[in-house]
Design a protein around this motif. Structure first.
Motif, PDB file in Angstrom:
ATOM      1  N   ALA A  11     -28.299  51.126  92.833  1.00 13.49           N
ATOM      2  CA  ALA A  11     -28.421  52.509  92.369  1.00 13.49           C
ATOM      3  C   ALA A  11     -29.739  53.121  92.825  1.00 13.49           C
ATOM      4  O   ALA A  11     -29.778  54.283  93.253  1.00 13.49           O
ATOM      5  CB  ALA A  11     -28.292  52.571  90.851  1.00 13.49           C
ATOM      6  N   VAL A  12     -30.816  52.369  92.758  1.00 12.23           N
ATOM      7  CA  VAL A  12     -32.111  52.880  93.215  1.00 12.23           C
ATOM      8  C   VAL A  12     -32.090  53.117  94.727  1.00 12.23           C
ATOM      9  O   VAL A  12     -32.626  54.127  95.215  1.00 12.23           O
ATOM     10  CB  VAL A  12     -33.247  51.916  92.813  1.00 12.23           C
ATOM     11  N   ALA A  13     -31.446  52.226  95.473  1.00 14.32           N
ATOM     12  CA  ALA A  13     -31.363  52.401  96.925  1.00 14.32           C
ATOM     13  C   ALA A  13     -30.548  53.648  97.276  1.00 14.32           C
ATOM     14  O   ALA A  13     -30.952  54.433  98.155  1.00 14.32           O
ATOM     15  CB  ALA A  13     -30.742  51.166  97.567  1.00 14.32           C
ATOM     16  N   ILE A  14     -29.436  53.859  96.595  1.00 14.46           N
ATOM     17  CA  ILE A  14     -28.611  55.048  96.854  1.00 14.46           C
ATOM     18  C   ILE A  14     -29.380  56.307  96.470  1.00 14.46           C
ATOM     19  O   ILE A  14     -29.328  57.323  97.175  1.00 14.46           O
ATOM     20  CB  ILE A  14     -27.270  54.942  96.109  1.00 14.46           C
ATOM     21  N   PHE A  15     -30.088  56.267  95.347  1.00  9.96           N
ATOM     22  CA  PHE A  15     -30.884  57.417  94.927  1.00  9.96           C
ATOM     23  C   PHE A  15     -31.960  57.739  95.960  1.00  9.96           C
ATOM     24  O   PHE A  15     -32.225  58.905  96.265  1.00  9.96           O
ATOM     25  CB  PHE A  15     -31.518  57.152  93.563  1.00  9.96           C
ATOM     26  N   THR A  16     -32.580  56.711  96.521  1.00  6.32           N
ATOM     27  CA  THR A  16     -33.619  56.904  97.520  1.00  6.32           C
ATOM     28  C   THR A  16     -33.055  57.546  98.790  1.00  6.32           C
ATOM     29  O   THR A  16     -33.684  58.440  99.371  1.00  6.32           O
ATOM     30  CB  THR A  16     -34.291  55.564  97.860  1.00  6.32           C
ATOM     31  N   VAL A  17     -31.874  57.118  99.201  1.00  9.43           N
ATOM     32  CA  VAL A  17     -31.235  57.718 100.374  1.00  9.43           C
ATOM     33  C   VAL A  17     -30.920  59.190 100.104  1.00  9.43           C
ATOM     34  O   VAL A  17     -31.145  60.061 100.961  1.00  9.43           O
ATOM     35  CB  VAL A  17     -29.961  56.938 100.752  1.00  9.43           C
ATOM     36  N   GLY A  18     -30.419  59.484  98.908  1.00  3.90           N
ATOM     37  CA  GLY A  18     -30.140  60.871  98.557  1.00  3.90           C
ATOM     38  C   GLY A  18     -31.398  61.722  98.484  1.00  3.90           C
ATOM     39  O   GLY A  18     -31.401  62.868  98.921  1.00  3.90           O
ATOM     40  N   LEU A  19     -32.468  61.171  97.944  1.00  2.71           N
ATOM     41  CA  LEU A  19     -33.731  61.901  97.860  1.00  2.71           C
ATOM     42  C   LEU A  19     -34.292  62.184  99.246  1.00  2.71           C
ATOM     43  O   LEU A  19     -34.786  63.284  99.516  1.00  2.71           O
ATOM     44  CB  LEU A  19     -34.743  61.116  97.025  1.00  2.71           C
ATOM     45  N   GLY A  21     -32.504  62.523 101.957  1.00  2.42           N
ATOM     46  CA  GLY A  21     -31.662  63.571 102.527  1.00  2.42           C
ATOM     47  C   GLY A  21     -31.981  64.936 101.955  1.00  2.42           C
ATOM     48  O   GLY A  21     -31.943  65.943 102.662  1.00  2.42           O
ATOM     49  N   LEU A  22     -32.305  64.980 100.680  1.00  2.00           N
ATOM     50  CA  LEU A  22     -32.646  66.248 100.050  1.00  2.00           C
ATOM     51  C   LEU A  22     -33.945  66.819 100.605  1.00  2.00           C
ATOM     52  O   LEU A  22     -34.076  68.024 100.806  1.00  2.00           O
ATOM     53  CB  LEU A  22     -32.757  66.060  98.542  1.00  2.00           C
ATOM     54  N   LEU A  23     -34.915  65.963 100.864  1.00  2.00           N
ATOM     55  CA  LEU A  23     -36.219  66.423 101.324  1.00  2.00           C
ATOM     56  C   LEU A  23     -36.283  66.673 102.826  1.00  2.00           C
ATOM     57  O   LEU A  23     -37.020  67.552 103.277  1.00  2.00           O
ATOM     58  CB  LEU A  23     -37.297  65.405 100.934  1.00  2.00           C
ATOM     59  N   VAL A  24     -35.521  65.932 103.608  1.00  2.00           N
ATOM     60  CA  VAL A  24     -35.660  65.980 105.063  1.00  2.00           C
ATOM     61  C   VAL A  24     -34.664  66.938 105.713  1.00  2.00           C
ATOM     62  O   VAL A  24     -35.015  67.657 106.648  1.00  2.00           O
ATOM     63  CB  VAL A  24     -35.511  64.561 105.661  1.00  2.00           C
ATOM     64  N   GLN A  25     -33.440  66.978 105.239  1.00  2.00           N
ATOM     65  CA  GLN A  25     -32.393  67.756 105.892  1.00  2.00           C
ATOM     66  C   GLN A  25     -32.548  69.249 105.618  1.00  2.00           C
ATOM     67  O   GLN A  25     -32.626  69.657 104.464  1.00  2.00           O
ATOM     68  CB  GLN A  25     -31.007  67.294 105.435  1.00  2.00           C
ATOM     69  N   PRO A  26     -32.539  70.094 106.647  1.00  2.00           N
ATOM     70  CA  PRO A  26     -32.657  71.532 106.415  1.00  2.00           C
ATOM     71  C   PRO A  26     -31.314  72.203 106.104  1.00  2.00           C
ATOM     72  O   PRO A  26     -31.288  73.272 105.506  1.00  2.00           O
ATOM     73  CB  PRO A  26     -33.232  72.055 107.734  1.00  2.00           C
TER      74      PRO A  26
END
Length: 103
Positions: A11-19, A21-26
């Motif tokens: 769950a922490v790994a998936i959350f990190t991937v989502g975070l 994506g939220l910060l990097v993807q325009p």
């Protein structure tokens, strides 16, 4: 390693991937998908917490929270997609403007 710990680490790994994506993807659609991924990781963690004890029956409160969270996630996703569609219709952009953009 207990099943709870495995689910928590995933769950922490998936959350990190989502975070990330939220910060990097325009692109706005990718940001909405990243938010959904982060929410899904929280749901996974809540379901893992419900079965943490050695009791045969899981705790129903985290399961109820997950069901409520799914309803809220669907509603917020629909709202975010509607706002993104209106932004695209109004400006022709599929991403948020940068700080140095003149618009």
């Amino acid at each position: 390693m207990t099943p709870f710990l495995i689910y928590a680490v995933i769950a922490v790994a998936i959350f990190t991937v989502g975070l990330r994506g939220l910060l990097v993807q325009p692109h706005l659609l990718r940001k909405v998908m990243a938010l959904n991924l982060m929410g899904s990781s929280v749901f996974l963690l809540l379901v893992a917490i419900a079965r943490r004890n050695a009791d045969p029956a899981p705790d129903p409160v985290p399961h109820a929270m997950v069901l409520t969270g799914i309803v809220v996630a669907v509603s917020s996703t629909a709202l975010a997609l509607a706002v993104a569609r209106r932004l695209y219709a109004a400006t022709g952009r599929d991403h948020l403007p940068d700080v140095d953009d003149d618009a």
